[in-house]
Design a protein around this motif. Structure first.
Motif, PDB file in Angstrom:
ATOM      1  N   ARG A 309       0.831  -1.211   0.000  1.00  0.00           N
ATOM      2  CA  ARG A 309       0.000   0.000   0.000  1.00  0.00           C
ATOM      3  C   ARG A 309       0.864   1.258   0.000  1.00  0.00           C
ATOM      4  NH1 ARG A 309      -3.745  -3.323   2.963  1.00  0.00           N
ATOM      5  NH2 ARG A 309      -2.642  -3.043   4.937  1.00  0.00           N
ATOM      6  N   ARG A 314      -0.830   6.719  -5.977  1.00  0.00           N
ATOM      7  CA  ARG A 314      -2.235   6.705  -6.383  1.00  0.00           C
ATOM      8  C   ARG A 314      -2.570   7.793  -7.399  1.00  0.00           C
ATOM      9  NH1 ARG A 314      -1.131   4.952  -1.721  1.00  0.00           N
ATOM     10  NH2 ARG A 314      -2.170   3.150  -0.774  1.00  0.00           N
ATOM     11  N   VAL A 328      -8.365  10.106  -6.409  1.00  0.00           N
ATOM     12  CA  VAL A 328      -7.540   9.227  -5.590  1.00  0.00           C
ATOM     13  C   VAL A 328      -8.378   8.589  -4.487  1.00  0.00           C
ATOM     14  CG1 VAL A 328      -5.663   9.214  -3.899  1.00  0.00           C
ATOM     15  CG2 VAL A 328      -5.399  10.451  -6.057  1.00  0.00           C
ATOM     16  N   ASP A 331      -7.511   3.400   0.135  1.00  0.00           N
ATOM     17  CA  ASP A 331      -7.449   2.012   0.607  1.00  0.00           C
ATOM     18  C   ASP A 331      -8.731   1.541   1.278  1.00  0.00           C
ATOM     19  OD1 ASP A 331      -4.940   1.638  -0.441  1.00  0.00           O
ATOM     20  OD2 ASP A 331      -3.916   2.246   1.380  1.00  0.00           O
ATOM     21  N   TRP A 491      -6.960   2.246  -4.920  1.00  0.00           N
ATOM     22  CA  TRP A 491      -6.142   3.371  -5.373  1.00  0.00           C
ATOM     23  C   TRP A 491      -6.928   4.440  -6.125  1.00  0.00           C
ATOM     24  CZ3 TRP A 491      -6.367   4.104 -10.590  1.00  0.00           C
ATOM     25  CH2 TRP A 491      -6.670   3.002 -11.391  1.00  0.00           C
ATOM     26  N   GLY A 492      -8.091   4.107  -6.687  1.00  0.00           N
ATOM     27  CA  GLY A 492      -8.788   5.106  -7.491  1.00  0.00           C
ATOM     28  C   GLY A 492     -10.292   4.956  -7.501  1.00  0.00           C
TER      29      GLY A 492
END
Length: 528
Positions: A309, A314, A328, A331, A491-492
């Motif tokens: 992570r 990101r 962004v 997590d 991440w997105g």
């Protein structure tokens, strides 16, 4: 995966996501969390509907996984669309995420929220002419808890053995524990005819009736002339074309072989859509992640999961893999949903800490991983390639292998068996729907193989909480645990992108999933 939701991947992917396609109304979104951004698109056609015609939609195919079975809808967006065409839920929701009556016209609870009464729409007929009654609803709620069903989370808190018919148009649904938001959980739980088990020739109450399915090629449905939503659908025939290749799907649209293209790749959204087409763009609840199966080496070590992570950039993934069509993530799934924990600090790239964690885990000299990816959704392969480059900076070698899109989200093939892979979820409109589908032992979307009883107890406490403060405390604990040691690297947050000919109107982009599903198929029309 198209929640339920929905997708699951849709995932997905809704459904099953997938659902995974279980709904949460805008009243709750407004009351307990940040409202998702409203849909944005280029100028849509403004002409009046012209009844008739054949609407052809090019969609990412799922091969032999394509099915009209509502319990499998969340495995692929094309399955979500097929289900939306033929079946109806008790409650649906629109692009604005507000709950809408469907087969139920009203729903009320007792004082504690322990039992709910649904008034059913009178005069509705199944496609074979049989009347729709409370018996169908009682059967459907019990059928949903069939092991492996993607609709299981919708009835996880229902005492299905005690669901009863008060009269032909009234159903009483007792719950195992009070839930004042149960309508949001049961939204988009598709109702099937009493006794239905085989969906090779499905019979529903929806806007279209089944004609044929050629898996990996196309499905065909025709207009239901006695649909309860008077005047709809507008088109005479619906064809969902299975085109897993992005270029083939785009070429089919540009050449006039299809009228609508689902899941437009982000690069093509900027370069290939001319003035003859319009872009359907809806920022919202779709998100992409890498994930690790925490019961597989080396991912059994939480330090490895945390290191991965920390090595991710990101913003670069959003800028490159999504071409900027997104934001962004942090997590966690569900930004903009009620109880999403906005207080957790935004995780950023920290290579020094990532290397230190890898060294603590015994990999100071490097780590080699195999990442399985697929062109099953826009941006996935691009994200895998960029992640491979980012990982090198922390001494991690990532070997990429591509999986056929037909198999990637198919639970009978590769899905849930990959130790290190990618996912996309959409159509999920409450944290409860996501976490019940993704983190409980045996759940249909448990990609990370999470089996913690503590997590299960926290989710139960959150979903049955008597008030917002108690619910938020439990959801915060679930999210803190996943943020610290979960198997996901969210991440997105991705925009939903589709494209359509300017001859097609009526499709309103929504925050939940592509194509304005679930309501768009009945509302789409050719412009007069």
């Amino acid at each position: 995966m198209t929640g339920t939701s929905y997708s699951r991947r849709s995932f997905l992917r809704d459904a099953s996501a997938a659902g995974l396609l279980l709904g949460l109304g805008a009243s709750s979104l407004a009351g307990c969390g940040r409202q998702p951004s409203m849909a944005q698109s280029t100028a849509a056609p403004t002409g009046a509907p012209k009844p008739g015609g054949t609407l052809r939609i090019g969609m990412v195919g799922a091969g032999k996984g394509e099915s009209f079975d509502p319990s499998a809808a969340s495995s692929a967006l094309i399955n979500v669309a097929m289900t939306c065409a033929v079946f109806d839920p008790l409650i649906t929701y629109g692009p604005d995420m507000r709950l809408r009556p469907a087969l139920a016209t009203s729903w009320t609870s007792d004082a504690s929220g322990s039992a709910w009464t649904f008034k059913l729409r009178p005069g509705v007929a199944w496609h074979d002419g049989k009347p729709f009654t409370a018996d169908d609803v009682v059967y459907s709620l019990q059928w949903m808890e069939t092991p492996g069903s993607g609709l299981g989370p919708a009835v996880a808190n229902v005492d299905t053995a005690k669901v009863s018919k008060k009269d032909p148009n009234t159903v009483v649904v007792p719950l195992k524990s009070p839930d004042t938001r149960f309508p949001e959980t049961i939204a988009l739980a598709w109702i099937v005819q009493a006794g239905a088990k085989d969906f090779t020739k499905p019979i529903g109450t929806g806007p279209f009736t089944f004609v044929s399915l050629d898996q990996g090629q196309q499905s065909v449905c025709k207009r239901n002339p006695v649909y309860w939503d008077t005047g709809k659908p507008y088109v005479d025939e619906l064809r969902l074309l299975s085109l897993k290749d992005d270029t083939a799907r785009l070429n089919a649209l540009l050449s006039g072989q299809t009228d609508v293209m689902a899941q437009l790749p982000y690069a093509q959204a900027k370069s290939s859509i001319s003035e003859d087409f319009w872009l359907l763009r809806s920022p919202g609840l779709t998100a992409q992640a890498f994930y690790t199966a925490i019961d597989q080496e080396p991912f059994t070590d939480p330090r490895i999961r945390q290191a991965l992570r920390l090595l991710v950039d990101r913003q670069q993934l959003v800028d490159v893999a999504l071409n900027g069509f997104g934001t962004v993530a942090n997590d966690l799934y569900g930004r903009a949903l009620p109880y999403y924990d906005v207080a957790l600090p935004q995780r950023t790239r920290d290579l020094a800490k990532a290397k230190d964690l890898l060294a603590q885990a015994g990999h100071a000299s490097g780590l080699t991983l195999r990442l399985q990816t697929s062109a099953a959704a826009p941006g996935m392969v691009e994200a895998a390639t960029l992640f491979q480059q980012q990982a090198k900076d922390a001494g991690v070698t990532v070997k990429i292998s591509q999986v056929d899109p037909d198999a990637y989200f198919d639970p009978t093939r590769d899905y849930l068996t990959m130790p290190f892979a990618q996912t996309i979820w959409q159509g999920i409109t409450s944290l409860g729907s996501f976490y019940q589908t993704a983190l409980l032992k045996g759940a249909p979307g448990n990609e990370t193989h999470w089996t913690s009883q503590r997590t299960a107890d926290l989710i139960d406490a959150a979903t049955s909480a008597p008030d917002d403060a108690s619910a938020r405390m439990a959801w915060d604990a679930v999210q803190q645990e996943q943020y610290d040691s979960g198997g996901y690297i969210w991440w997105g947050n991705c925009d939903n992108l589709d494209a359509a000919s300017k001859k097609v109107g009526g499709i309103v982009p929504g925050v939940s999933q592509n194509l304005g599903l679930p309501t768009s198929l009945a509302e789409a029309y050719f412009v007069a």
